[in-house]
Enzyme design. Structure first.
Site, short mmCIF file in Angstrom:
data_model
loop_
_atom_site.label_atom_id
_atom_site.label_comp_id
_atom_site.label_asym_id
_atom_site.label_seq_id
_atom_site.Cartn_x
_atom_site.Cartn_y
_atom_site.Cartn_z
N TYR A 134 -124.77 -30.22 -36.70
CA TYR A 134 -126.02 -29.58 -37.13
C TYR A 134 -125.73 -28.49 -38.16
CZ TYR A 134 -129.90 -26.28 -37.03
OH TYR A 134 -130.89 -25.41 -37.40
N LYS A 177 -126.32 -28.02 -42.52
CA LYS A 177 -126.98 -26.88 -43.18
C LYS A 177 -126.06 -26.27 -44.23
CE LYS A 177 -130.93 -26.86 -40.93
NZ LYS A 177 -132.24 -27.04 -41.57
N ASN A 220 -134.67 -27.19 -24.78
CA ASN A 220 -133.25 -26.83 -24.98
C ASN A 220 -133.09 -25.33 -25.04
OD1 ASN A 220 -131.77 -29.24 -25.35
ND2 ASN A 220 -132.79 -29.52 -27.34
P1 NAD Z 1 -139.57 -28.20 -35.66
O1 NAD Z 1 -138.90 -29.42 -35.14
O2 NAD Z 1 -140.64 -27.59 -34.85
O3 NAD Z 1 -140.16 -28.50 -37.11
C1 NAD Z 1 -139.59 -29.42 -37.99
C2 NAD Z 1 -140.72 -30.21 -38.63
O4 NAD Z 1 -140.16 -31.16 -39.54
C3 NAD Z 1 -141.53 -31.00 -37.60
O5 NAD Z 1 -142.91 -30.87 -37.88
C4 NAD Z 1 -141.06 -32.42 -37.81
O6 NAD Z 1 -142.05 -33.38 -37.45
C5 NAD Z 1 -140.73 -32.44 -39.28
N1 NAD Z 1 -139.76 -33.44 -39.67
C6 NAD Z 1 -138.58 -33.74 -39.06
N2 NAD Z 1 -137.96 -34.74 -39.72
C7 NAD Z 1 -138.75 -35.06 -40.77
C8 NAD Z 1 -138.64 -36.01 -41.83
N3 NAD Z 1 -137.59 -36.83 -41.92
N4 NAD Z 1 -139.64 -36.08 -42.75
C9 NAD Z 1 -140.71 -35.25 -42.65
N5 NAD Z 1 -140.86 -34.34 -41.67
C10 NAD Z 1 -139.90 -34.24 -40.75
O7 NAD Z 1 -138.41 -27.15 -35.96
P2 NAD Z 1 -138.51 -25.62 -36.38
O8 NAD Z 1 -137.98 -24.82 -35.25
O9 NAD Z 1 -139.84 -25.32 -36.93
O10 NAD Z 1 -137.41 -25.59 -37.53
C11 NAD Z 1 -137.74 -25.74 -38.89
C12 NAD Z 1 -136.46 -25.73 -39.72
O11 NAD Z 1 -135.74 -24.52 -39.45
C13 NAD Z 1 -135.49 -26.87 -39.40
O12 NAD Z 1 -134.92 -27.31 -40.61
C14 NAD Z 1 -134.45 -26.21 -38.51
O13 NAD Z 1 -133.19 -26.82 -38.63
C15 NAD Z 1 -134.41 -24.79 -39.06
N6 NAD Z 1 -133.97 -23.78 -38.10
C16 NAD Z 1 -134.64 -23.63 -36.90
C17 NAD Z 1 -134.20 -22.66 -35.99
C18 NAD Z 1 -134.89 -22.47 -34.68
O14 NAD Z 1 -134.31 -21.78 -33.81
N7 NAD Z 1 -136.07 -22.99 -34.46
C19 NAD Z 1 -133.10 -21.84 -36.30
C20 NAD Z 1 -132.46 -22.01 -37.53
C21 NAD Z 1 -132.92 -22.99 -38.43
N1 UFG Z 2 -129.69 -20.32 -22.59
C1 UFG Z 2 -129.67 -20.29 -21.20
N2 UFG Z 2 -130.45 -21.17 -20.52
C2 UFG Z 2 -131.26 -22.08 -21.15
C3 UFG Z 2 -131.27 -22.09 -22.57
C4 UFG Z 2 -130.47 -21.20 -23.26
O1 UFG Z 2 -128.95 -19.50 -20.58
O2 UFG Z 2 -131.94 -22.86 -20.48
C5 UFG Z 2 -128.87 -19.34 -23.33
C6 UFG Z 2 -127.84 -19.97 -24.23
O3 UFG Z 2 -126.65 -20.24 -23.51
C7 UFG Z 2 -127.67 -18.89 -25.31
C8 UFG Z 2 -129.06 -18.26 -25.39
O4 UFG Z 2 -129.73 -18.61 -24.18
O5 UFG Z 2 -126.77 -17.90 -24.86
C9 UFG Z 2 -129.89 -18.81 -26.56
O6 UFG Z 2 -129.91 -20.22 -26.49
P1 UFG Z 2 -130.97 -21.10 -27.35
O7 UFG Z 2 -130.73 -22.52 -26.98
O8 UFG Z 2 -132.33 -20.54 -27.17
O9 UFG Z 2 -130.55 -20.78 -28.85
P2 UFG Z 2 -129.18 -21.05 -29.63
O10 UFG Z 2 -128.70 -19.72 -30.11
O11 UFG Z 2 -128.25 -21.86 -28.83
O12 UFG Z 2 -129.65 -21.96 -30.85
C10 UFG Z 2 -130.85 -21.65 -31.60
C11 UFG Z 2 -131.43 -22.94 -32.18
C12 UFG Z 2 -130.54 -23.49 -33.26
C13 UFG Z 2 -130.28 -22.42 -34.29
C14 UFG Z 2 -129.72 -21.18 -33.65
C15 UFG Z 2 -129.59 -20.08 -34.67
O13 UFG Z 2 -131.57 -23.91 -31.15
O14 UFG Z 2 -131.19 -24.57 -33.91
O15 UFG Z 2 -130.58 -20.73 -32.61
O16 UFG Z 2 -128.94 -18.99 -34.09
F1 UFG Z 2 -129.42 -22.87 -35.23
#
Ligand code: NAD
Ligand code: UFG
Length: 344
Positions: free
Chosen positions: A152, A156, A200
């Site tokens: 993942y 990026k 998750n």
């Molecule tokens: P999300 O899954 O809620 O939103 C992603 C959106 O993209 C959804 O609406 C999905 O239907 C759409 N999508 C996925 N694949 C597609 C495709 N092939 N064509 C068109 N649309 C598509 O996720 P989010 O949390 O809103 O994250 C948005 C962006 O930010 C993502 O690129 C993710 O990697 C990045 N990001 C998220 C987090 C986080 O913690 N949520 C952290 C860092 C980066």
């Molecule tokens: N955690 C728990 N129990 C759970 C879920 C999470 O203890 O049920 C803990 C994890 O171990 C971690 C913290 O909570 O210590 C945060 O976990 P998240 O899964 O909420 O977030 P992450 O930091 O693992 O990952 C998230 C997004 C990624 C993104 C990243 C950026 O899922 O897509 O933040 O920092 F890239």
């Protein structure tokens, strides 16, 4: 000034909150989304909240050049693009790396090629704090090395590199925003995070425990080298993150520099899992039953942003508190026990 903005993935968690901010700023939006992880209902509610009809949906896949072209044609002229469409589950990326390279990297390549064809080279890209891998020194600054430890984050990094090359080749204005941990929801409780199946991520899991949908939280790891032994993350309110996109896009419209604007988007204040649980209990008056279990594979002990560059370059800093993150996330969960499904 109102612009035309193409938002890929605009129906998702961060995208929907950002669309609301953009509409409130007076922009016109075209959303391209295939609803792989979202629902059209989110966009309906965004328009309702904004009291605006300036949002058009093109349902399609960002990897499909015809769909992307259609989004550009629908908009007429596009001034700038915000690219959220992508996949974000670390474990899934380990199990299926090719799918992650296809959606995240190939999707970004198809989008950038279409932008070039349509003469639009202003782009805000969703990057992540996980590009830093398992860092040893804090807070994390943007000039620290990228060291991704799973597919993942590797996808990026690859997209950041492609965008850097485009900027060096000329005439692109790009912001790579490295999000830390966005949580919470719009204070109305009308839009929020809607994970499919078992969440998750920590926050939606906590709110589902609070709602009685799940028995207890499992806290992954109690022996990290942190003050209370649980993992530390830099949680920020999703509305703060949404606002950062509005500001970054405006900044790109004024900017002439060739290099990408690469910025951490976090609060600069890390919180342990236990601190979040207790913060949620305080904000809501509820009790969250939990058990301490083994570490989760792929987790790092700590991620914490230095938010200084975002402050300097954008004049943006996160202003909402943990209490607001908890209160707003809980309001969304209560008003939408099953998210957008069967609930519209
Ligand atoms: P999300 O899954 O809620 O939103 C992603 C959106 O993209 C959804 O609406 C999905 O239907 C759409 N999508 C996925 N694949 C597609 C495709 N092939 N064509 C068109 N649309 C598509 O996720 P989010 O949390 O809103 O994250 C948005 C962006 O930010 C993502 O690129 C993710 O990697 C990045 N990001 C998220 C987090 C986080 O913690 N949520 C952290 C860092 C980066
Ligand atoms: N955690 C728990 N129990 C759970 C879920 C999470 O203890 O049920 C803990 C994890 O171990 C971690 C913290 O909570 O210590 C945060 O976990 P998240 O899964 O909420 O977030 P992450 O930091 O693992 O990952 C998230 C997004 C990624 C993104 C990243 C950026 O899922 O897509 O933040 O920092 F890239």
């Amino acid at each position: 000034m109102g612009r035309r903005v193409l938002v890929t993935g605009g129906a998702g968690f961060i995208g929907s909150h950002t669309c609301l901010v953009l509409l409130e700023q007076g922009h016109e939006i075209v959303v391209l989304d295939n609803f792989d992880n979202s629902s059209p209902e989110a966009l309906r509610r965004v328009q309702e909240l904004a009291g605006s009809t300036q949002l058009t949906l093109v349902e399609g896949d960002v990897r499909d050049p015809k769909a992307v072209d259609q989004a550009f044609r629908t908009a007429g002229t596009v001034d700038g693009v915000i690219h959220f469409a992508g996949l974000k589950a670390v474990g899934e990326s380990v199990a299926n790396p090719l799918h992650y390279w296809d959606v995240n990297v190939n999707g970004s390549r198809v989008l950038a090629a279409a932008m070039d064809r349509h003469d639009c080279r202003t782009l805000v890209f969703s990057s992540t704090a996980t590009v830093y891998g398992e860092p040893q020194t804090f807070p994390l600054r943007e000039d620290m090395p990228m060291a991704p430890i799973h597919p993942y984050a590797q996808t990026k990094v690859a997209v950041e590199q492609i965008l850097g090359a485009l900027c060096r080749a000329g005439s692109w204005q790009v912001a790579c925003l490295r999000y830390f941990n966005p949580v919470g929801a719009h204070p109305s409780g009308q839009i929020g995070e809607d994970p499919m199946g078992t969440p998750n991520n920590l926050f939606p899991f906590i709110t589902q425990v609070a709602a009685g949908r799940r028995e207890r939280l499992r806290i992954f790891g109690q022996d990290y080298a942190t003050p209370d032994g649980t993992g530390i993350r830099d949680y920020l309110h999703v509305m703060d993150l949404a606002e950062a996109h509005g500001v970054a896009l405006d900044r790109l419209f004024q900017r002439q520099n060739a290099d990408p604007l690469t910025l951490n988007i976090g609060t600069g204040r890390g919180l342990s899992v236990l601190e979040v649980v207790h913060g949620f209990e305080q904000a809501t008056g509820l009790t969250i039953p939990y058990e301490l279990v083994e570490r989760r594979a792929g987790d790092v002990p700590r991620l914490e942003a230095c938010p200084q560059s975002a402050q300097t370059m954008l004049g943006w800093s996160a202003r909402r508190t943990l209490e607001e993150m908890c209160r707003d996330g809980w309001a969304w969960q209560q008003a939408n026990p099953t998210g957008y499904r069967n609930n519209s």
